[in-house]
Motif scaffolding. Sequence first.
Motif, PDB file in Angstrom:
ATOM      1  N   ASP A 174       0.775  -1.282   0.241  1.00 46.41           N
ATOM      2  CA  ASP A 174       0.242   0.070  -0.093  1.00 46.41           C
ATOM      3  C   ASP A 174       0.864   1.342   0.014  1.00 46.41           C
ATOM      4  O   ASP A 174       1.342   1.219   1.066  1.00 46.41           O
ATOM      5  CB  ASP A 174      -0.716  -0.164   0.823  1.00 46.41           C
ATOM      6  N   ALA A 214       0.921   4.171   1.054  1.00 45.19           N
ATOM      7  CA  ALA A 214       0.241   5.032   1.932  1.00 45.19           C
ATOM      8  C   ALA A 214       1.029   4.971   2.790  1.00 45.19           C
ATOM      9  O   ALA A 214       1.368   6.114   3.580  1.00 45.19           O
ATOM     10  CB  ALA A 214      -1.159   5.081   2.181  1.00 45.19           C
ATOM     11  N   ASP A 273       6.349  -0.547  -7.872  1.00 43.10           N
ATOM     12  CA  ASP A 273       5.631   0.520  -7.317  1.00 43.10           C
ATOM     13  C   ASP A 273       6.428   1.453  -7.072  1.00 43.10           C
ATOM     14  O   ASP A 273       7.656   1.634  -6.119  1.00 43.10           O
ATOM     15  CB  ASP A 273       4.301  -0.286  -6.352  1.00 43.10           C
ATOM     16  N   ASP A 288      -0.096   9.545  -1.718  1.00 42.15           N
ATOM     17  CA  ASP A 288      -0.218   9.149  -3.130  1.00 42.15           C
ATOM     18  C   ASP A 288       0.241   9.790  -4.320  1.00 42.15           C
ATOM     19  O   ASP A 288       0.247  10.106  -3.879  1.00 42.15           O
ATOM     20  CB  ASP A 288      -1.864  10.037  -4.087  1.00 42.15           C
ATOM     21  N   LYS A 346      -6.689  -1.309 -10.024  1.00 41.76           N
ATOM     22  CA  LYS A 346      -6.469  -1.211  -8.279  1.00 41.76           C
ATOM     23  C   LYS A 346      -5.634  -0.205  -8.662  1.00 41.76           C
ATOM     24  O   LYS A 346      -4.963   0.762  -8.961  1.00 41.76           O
ATOM     25  CB  LYS A 346      -5.324  -2.007  -7.533  1.00 41.76           C
ATOM     26  N   GLN A 347      -7.200   1.058  -8.644  1.00 40.19           N
ATOM     27  CA  GLN A 347      -7.129   2.150  -8.802  1.00 40.19           C
ATOM     28  C   GLN A 347      -6.264   3.053  -7.457  1.00 40.19           C
ATOM     29  O   GLN A 347      -5.741   3.959  -8.003  1.00 40.19           O
ATOM     30  CB  GLN A 347      -8.568   2.877  -8.541  1.00 40.19           C
ATOM     31  N   ASP A 348      -5.202   2.963  -6.888  1.00 40.13           N
ATOM     32  CA  ASP A 348      -4.762   3.534  -5.988  1.00 40.13           C
ATOM     33  C   ASP A 348      -3.557   3.354  -5.985  1.00 40.13           C
ATOM     34  O   ASP A 348      -2.684   3.689  -5.217  1.00 40.13           O
ATOM     35  CB  ASP A 348      -4.762   3.211  -4.028  1.00 40.13           C
ATOM     36  N   VAL A 349      -3.078   2.309  -7.145  1.00 37.88           N
ATOM     37  CA  VAL A 349      -1.378   1.977  -7.739  1.00 37.88           C
ATOM     38  C   VAL A 349      -1.311   2.417  -9.074  1.00 37.88           C
ATOM     39  O   VAL A 349      -1.761   3.028  -9.436  1.00 37.88           O
ATOM     40  CB  VAL A 349      -1.263   0.343  -7.754  1.00 37.88           C
ATOM     41  N   THR A 350      -0.043   3.596  -8.256  1.00 32.85           N
ATOM     42  CA  THR A 350      -0.120   4.568  -9.357  1.00 32.85           C
ATOM     43  C   THR A 350       0.418   4.435 -10.730  1.00 32.85           C
ATOM     44  O   THR A 350       0.605   4.453 -12.167  1.00 32.85           O
ATOM     45  CB  THR A 350       1.278   5.843  -9.013  1.00 32.85           C
ATOM     46  N   GLY A 360      -2.562   3.175 -12.939  1.00 30.02           N
ATOM     47  CA  GLY A 360      -3.049   4.304 -13.489  1.00 30.02           C
ATOM     48  C   GLY A 360      -1.768   4.696 -14.904  1.00 30.02           C
ATOM     49  O   GLY A 360      -2.709   4.291 -15.939  1.00 30.02           O
ATOM     50  N   PRO A 362     -13.215  -0.843 -10.481  1.00 32.22           N
ATOM     51  CA  PRO A 362     -11.998  -1.003  -9.684  1.00 32.22           C
ATOM     52  C   PRO A 362     -11.846  -2.725  -9.392  1.00 32.22           C
ATOM     53  O   PRO A 362     -13.110  -3.318  -9.088  1.00 32.22           O
ATOM     54  CB  PRO A 362     -12.387  -0.024  -9.601  1.00 32.22           C
ATOM     55  N   ASP A 414      -8.856  -5.820  -6.780  1.00 30.24           N
ATOM     56  CA  ASP A 414      -7.792  -6.044  -6.027  1.00 30.24           C
ATOM     57  C   ASP A 414      -6.675  -6.132  -7.020  1.00 30.24           C
ATOM     58  O   ASP A 414      -5.663  -6.930  -6.065  1.00 30.24           O
ATOM     59  CB  ASP A 414      -8.462  -5.882  -4.441  1.00 30.24           C
TER      60      ASP A 414
END
Length: 348
Positions: free
Chosen positions: A110, A112, A133, A141, A190-194, A197, A221, A223
């Motif tokens: 994650d 974060a 990542d 973010d 997974k939309q919070d992984v840059t 995107g 979206p 996982d």
Amino acid sequence: MFRATTRVVAAAGLLLTLGLTTACSTGQESVKSGDAPVAPVNGKISITYLQKQGDQEYFVGEAAGAKAKAAELGIDLKVVNLGNDANKTVSEVQSAIAQKTNGIIIVVPDPAVGPQVVQTARDAKVALLTSDDQICATGPDPAACDKGGLVARIGFSGEQMGTEVGKRAAEEFKKAGWNPAETRTVSAWKQDVTVCGDRVKAAKAAFAAGVGAQVQNIDVPTDNTPTGAQDKIAATITANAGVKRWVVWGCNDENVQGGVTALENAGVGADNVIGVGLGAYLACKNWSGSKPTGMKAALFINGKDVGALAVQTMYDKLKNSKDFPKEAFAPTTMVDPTTWKTAGVSCS
């Protein structure tokens, strides 16, 4: 997990070397935010490699490449599987520091946790490098991070990978002669992984440019797991019952495999599905038998190359005080049912 011919390995090594040279010679700055003032190591070097989803085939290959390079360089290397546990990430960073590791290479579950990981390493004056990542030193973010706050990264170019996927999907679409009005593209990630995107955005752009016609896209979206993607894409198929033909891409092979399976379970024939994977480690399983499949191609990304390059980069920092490049990229190859074996994809 990945095996390759001597010629492929030699070519990959050359490309990796060129990638590092380019990163350093084109004026890219070292990322100082995550680059702690670390003294050169005179004795034996100790490195800890922390990986999310360490039992996933790509990361198994990455660990194998890291271990091989560490053995070659005489490094003590410890590989730790973080699973998907963000809390374990922080505790394992602290544990590595307590065990006097000289450098940490990390693939975070994650992003974060990035600021805490960076601060912990910096306070201990331990070199920190990410693979695959991105993480940001100043916020949760990476997509919203100032470039100076991004920690140095070894991996693949998300834009380049997505472009190759989108181009191949467009080629398959045109070859099939499908009607755009009867078709939907599915972008799953997974939309919070840059980096995910980046890949999907580039795939969309390349597909649109290659097709030259408007095909409606559906963002899904997930996982980033096969079952998670399968469940979400199955719901998308149900909600779009009138669609006859589907094109599927995503952040990784898991997303595309999930989509291809969901379509198969929904009774959509393989001739009406174009899946273009990213990784090839799951895509190849569809090509090992004689059953028709909607998985038409995949971009082969070799985790061994990334693991080896990450360890070499960390070694250069700790032994020779060489600044980390902002990013360094390993090579990729598009494969399909006729080429995956000769490309060196290992399909277990």
